[in-house]
Design a protein around this motif. Structure first.
Motif, PDB file in Angstrom:
ATOM      1  N   UNK A 145     -15.413   6.896  -5.818  1.00  0.00           N
ATOM      2  CA  UNK A 145     -14.982   8.153  -5.192  1.00  0.00           C
ATOM      3  C   UNK A 145     -13.580   8.514  -5.687  1.00  0.00           C
ATOM      4  N   UNK A 146     -12.693   7.520  -5.746  1.00  0.00           N
ATOM      5  CA  UNK A 146     -11.330   7.778  -6.231  1.00  0.00           C
ATOM      6  C   UNK A 146     -11.378   8.302  -7.666  1.00  0.00           C
ATOM      7  N   UNK A 147     -12.211   7.666  -8.500  1.00  0.00           N
ATOM      8  CA  UNK A 147     -12.307   8.122  -9.900  1.00  0.00           C
ATOM      9  C   UNK A 147     -12.785   9.577  -9.972  1.00  0.00           C
TER      10      UNK A 147
ATOM     11  N   UNK B   8      -0.314  10.264  -6.469  1.00  0.00           N
ATOM     12  CA  UNK B   8       0.492   9.044  -6.286  1.00  0.00           C
ATOM     13  C   UNK B   8      -0.012   8.222  -5.106  1.00  0.00           C
ATOM     14  N   UNK B   9      -0.348   8.930  -4.021  1.00  0.00           N
ATOM     15  CA  UNK B   9      -0.875   8.227  -2.841  1.00  0.00           C
ATOM     16  C   UNK B   9      -2.194   7.548  -3.186  1.00  0.00           C
ATOM     17  N   UNK B  10      -3.041   8.275  -3.916  1.00  0.00           N
ATOM     18  CA  UNK B  10      -4.350   7.752  -4.311  1.00  0.00           C
ATOM     19  C   UNK B  10      -4.172   6.508  -5.187  1.00  0.00           C
ATOM     20  N   UNK B  11      -3.170   6.553  -6.064  1.00  0.00           N
ATOM     21  CA  UNK B  11      -2.881   5.450  -6.961  1.00  0.00           C
ATOM     22  C   UNK B  11      -2.528   4.192  -6.162  1.00  0.00           C
ATOM     23  N   UNK B  12      -1.819   4.410  -5.057  1.00  0.00           N
ATOM     24  CA  UNK B  12      -1.422   3.307  -4.184  1.00  0.00           C
ATOM     25  C   UNK B  12      -2.662   2.669  -3.538  1.00  0.00           C
ATOM     26  N   UNK B  13      -3.602   3.519  -3.132  1.00  0.00           N
ATOM     27  CA  UNK B  13      -4.852   2.999  -2.556  1.00  0.00           C
ATOM     28  C   UNK B  13      -5.628   2.241  -3.639  1.00  0.00           C
ATOM     29  N   UNK B  14      -5.754   2.874  -4.802  1.00  0.00           N
ATOM     30  CA  UNK B  14      -6.539   2.282  -5.890  1.00  0.00           C
ATOM     31  C   UNK B  14      -5.926   0.953  -6.344  1.00  0.00           C
ATOM     32  N   UNK B  15      -4.602   0.919  -6.439  1.00  0.00           N
ATOM     33  CA  UNK B  15      -3.924  -0.314  -6.846  1.00  0.00           C
ATOM     34  C   UNK B  15      -4.276  -1.459  -5.916  1.00  0.00           C
ATOM     35  N   UNK B  16      -4.290  -1.185  -4.630  1.00  0.00           N
ATOM     36  CA  UNK B  16      -4.630  -2.226  -3.661  1.00  0.00           C
ATOM     37  C   UNK B  16      -6.101  -2.632  -3.746  1.00  0.00           C
ATOM     38  N   UNK B  17      -6.976  -1.644  -3.972  1.00  0.00           N
ATOM     39  CA  UNK B  17      -8.402  -1.965  -4.120  1.00  0.00           C
ATOM     40  C   UNK B  17      -8.632  -2.845  -5.341  1.00  0.00           C
ATOM     41  N   UNK B  18      -7.934  -2.510  -6.443  1.00  0.00           N
ATOM     42  CA  UNK B  18      -8.103  -3.280  -7.676  1.00  0.00           C
ATOM     43  C   UNK B  18      -7.665  -4.734  -7.502  1.00  0.00           C
ATOM     44  N   UNK B  19      -6.742  -4.952  -6.565  1.00  0.00           N
ATOM     45  CA  UNK B  19      -6.277  -6.318  -6.297  1.00  0.00           C
ATOM     46  C   UNK B  19      -7.040  -6.957  -5.129  1.00  0.00           C
ATOM     47  N   UNK B  20      -8.137  -6.281  -4.725  1.00  0.00           N
ATOM     48  CA  UNK B  20      -8.956  -6.754  -3.589  1.00  0.00           C
ATOM     49  C   UNK B  20      -8.172  -6.851  -2.284  1.00  0.00           C
ATOM     50  N   UNK B  21      -7.087  -6.082  -2.177  1.00  0.00           N
ATOM     51  CA  UNK B  21      -6.344  -6.043  -0.905  1.00  0.00           C
ATOM     52  C   UNK B  21      -6.913  -4.901  -0.064  1.00  0.00           C
ATOM     53  N   UNK B  22      -8.101  -5.149   0.504  1.00  0.00           N
ATOM     54  CA  UNK B  22      -8.814  -4.063   1.171  1.00  0.00           C
ATOM     55  C   UNK B  22      -8.128  -3.637   2.465  1.00  0.00           C
ATOM     56  N   UNK B  23      -7.598  -4.619   3.207  1.00  0.00           N
ATOM     57  CA  UNK B  23      -6.915  -4.258   4.450  1.00  0.00           C
ATOM     58  C   UNK B  23      -5.660  -3.441   4.170  1.00  0.00           C
ATOM     59  N   UNK B  24      -4.956  -3.826   3.101  1.00  0.00           N
ATOM     60  CA  UNK B  24      -3.745  -3.089   2.739  1.00  0.00           C
ATOM     61  C   UNK B  24      -4.107  -1.653   2.319  1.00  0.00           C
ATOM     62  N   UNK B  25      -5.226  -1.517   1.587  1.00  0.00           N
ATOM     63  CA  UNK B  25      -5.678  -0.179   1.179  1.00  0.00           C
ATOM     64  C   UNK B  25      -5.967   0.684   2.405  1.00  0.00           C
TER      65      UNK B  25
ATOM     66  N   UNK C  62     -14.791   2.313   2.598  1.00  0.00           N
ATOM     67  CA  UNK C  62     -14.089   1.038   2.842  1.00  0.00           C
ATOM     68  C   UNK C  62     -14.547   0.418   4.158  1.00  0.00           C
ATOM     69  N   UNK C  63     -14.724   1.271   5.181  1.00  0.00           N
ATOM     70  CA  UNK C  63     -15.133   0.768   6.497  1.00  0.00           C
ATOM     71  C   UNK C  63     -16.518   0.118   6.441  1.00  0.00           C
ATOM     72  N   UNK C  64     -17.340   0.579   5.481  1.00  0.00           N
ATOM     73  CA  UNK C  64     -18.688   0.013   5.327  1.00  0.00           C
ATOM     74  C   UNK C  64     -18.714  -1.088   4.256  1.00  0.00           C
ATOM     75  N   UNK C  65     -17.507  -1.517   3.851  1.00  0.00           N
ATOM     76  CA  UNK C  65     -17.364  -2.547   2.800  1.00  0.00           C
ATOM     77  C   UNK C  65     -18.000  -2.160   1.466  1.00  0.00           C
ATOM     78  N   UNK C  66     -18.147  -0.856   1.252  1.00  0.00           N
ATOM     79  CA  UNK C  66     -18.654  -0.393  -0.056  1.00  0.00           C
ATOM     80  C   UNK C  66     -17.457  -0.161  -0.977  1.00  0.00           C
ATOM     81  N   UNK C  67     -16.883  -1.266  -1.450  1.00  0.00           N
ATOM     82  CA  UNK C  67     -15.627  -1.169  -2.197  1.00  0.00           C
ATOM     83  C   UNK C  67     -15.819  -0.495  -3.551  1.00  0.00           C
ATOM     84  N   UNK C  68     -16.945  -0.796  -4.218  1.00  0.00           N
ATOM     85  CA  UNK C  68     -17.169  -0.171  -5.526  1.00  0.00           C
ATOM     86  C   UNK C  68     -17.372   1.332  -5.379  1.00  0.00           C
ATOM     87  N   UNK C  69     -18.071   1.714  -4.305  1.00  0.00           N
ATOM     88  CA  UNK C  69     -18.289   3.142  -4.073  1.00  0.00           C
ATOM     89  C   UNK C  69     -16.949   3.833  -3.786  1.00  0.00           C
TER      90      UNK C  69
END
Lengths: 179, 179
Positions: free
Chosen positions: A40-42, B20-37, A29-36
């Motif tokens: 990783x989560x998957x 569950x924590x991971x799901x919270x991160x992933x949910x935010x990434x899927x919504x492009x809320x990178x700062x929130x993630x 995330x810090x390197x803006x590699x959002x897809x990566x």
């Protein structure tokens, strides 16, 4: 390498592993590699699903030694995958666990430490039992210890097929019938 | 609510929490809320640091019951924070754990289930001992059970100060000297 594990210690190791995984996500995330980061989560979720399937296998002793194997300072890194969902059927957990423990001890003595040593265990539920593929890749320096182990009475009682046995690979297939 | 916990079960609960924590991160990434993630990751790391400090407190029994409290079906949700890094000094882990267990049992009987019930424990290492702040917020329906508990011999042996005791708040301060 016998060790009593309490809740605090189990969770300490587990927390350490999870924080490492989290670090991997955060680094991307810090390197803006959002897809990566998402990939990783998957991967982490898939790993957790194998852990979960292992835990549901109806072999609590065997599951325990696999779950904590990478926290016990072995000279190899353990990975495992469980190919099917669990069944209610049962195998002899005590015999399998005792043999696997002995195999880990043997492997630790037979391989070169601080090398890229990997043990991968594939668990394949079948109609009449469970087939375990133990596939070691790394540096074996004491073949004779492994030969000795495979010929000892404990191993003879098991249904073992040696698929490969070279300097840098050892592949065993172990079949445990349902009881 | 006494239960033997094995490695498989402890890790099953822990894995569930982490996913569950991971799901919270992933949910935010899927919504492009990178700062929130990223912020979620930072919050998880802080939570893990409190777990880690709790585990280093030199009170393995007390740490165990806190670490598994939210897996045991209590009618309240437990949170805790440890204000300082651990010391080598020791308090009476058995007495503290026994009292805390009784307090959890009392609280479960005294509060209304399925409500927003929160118990927050703050652990403050001091020069001569450890101060524990037990702060409950929720719906207390049986005051008399709590009064009875606070007056029973086990509680009398502890150094307890009742800071607040209302229908929806109970705040206790417990001091345990180093031994």
């Amino acid at each position: 390498m016998v060790k009593e594990w309490d809740i605090v210690e189990v969770l300490r190791h587990s927390r350490h592993d999870w924080l490492n995984r989290l670090q991997l996500i955060k680094g991307n995330l810090d390197l803006n590699r959002f897809d990566r980061a998402k990939a990783v989560i998957d991967e982490i979720v898939i790993e957790a699903q194998h852990e979960s399937k292992l835990s549901n296998l109806n072999c609590p002793l065997f599951a325990s030694i696999l779950l904590k194997a990478n926290w016990e300072g072995h000279s190899f890194l353990l990975e495992y995958e469980v190919l099917q969902e669990s069944e209610i059927l049962t195998i002899n957990d005590v015999v399998l666990t005792s043999w696997t423990n002995s195999f880990f001890v043997c492997l630790n003595s037979a391989i070169e430490a601080f090398q890229e040593n990997h043990l991968s265990i594939t668990i394949d539920l079948q109609k009449d039992g469970i087939r375990f593929f133990f596939d070691f890749n790394g540096i074996i320096i004491k073949n004779e210890l492994i030969e000795q182990f495979l010929n000892d009475p404990n191993s003879n009682e098991m249904n073992i097929t040696v698929k490969e046995f070279f300097e840098n690979e050892l592949a065993l297939e172990v079949f445990m019938p349902f009881i």
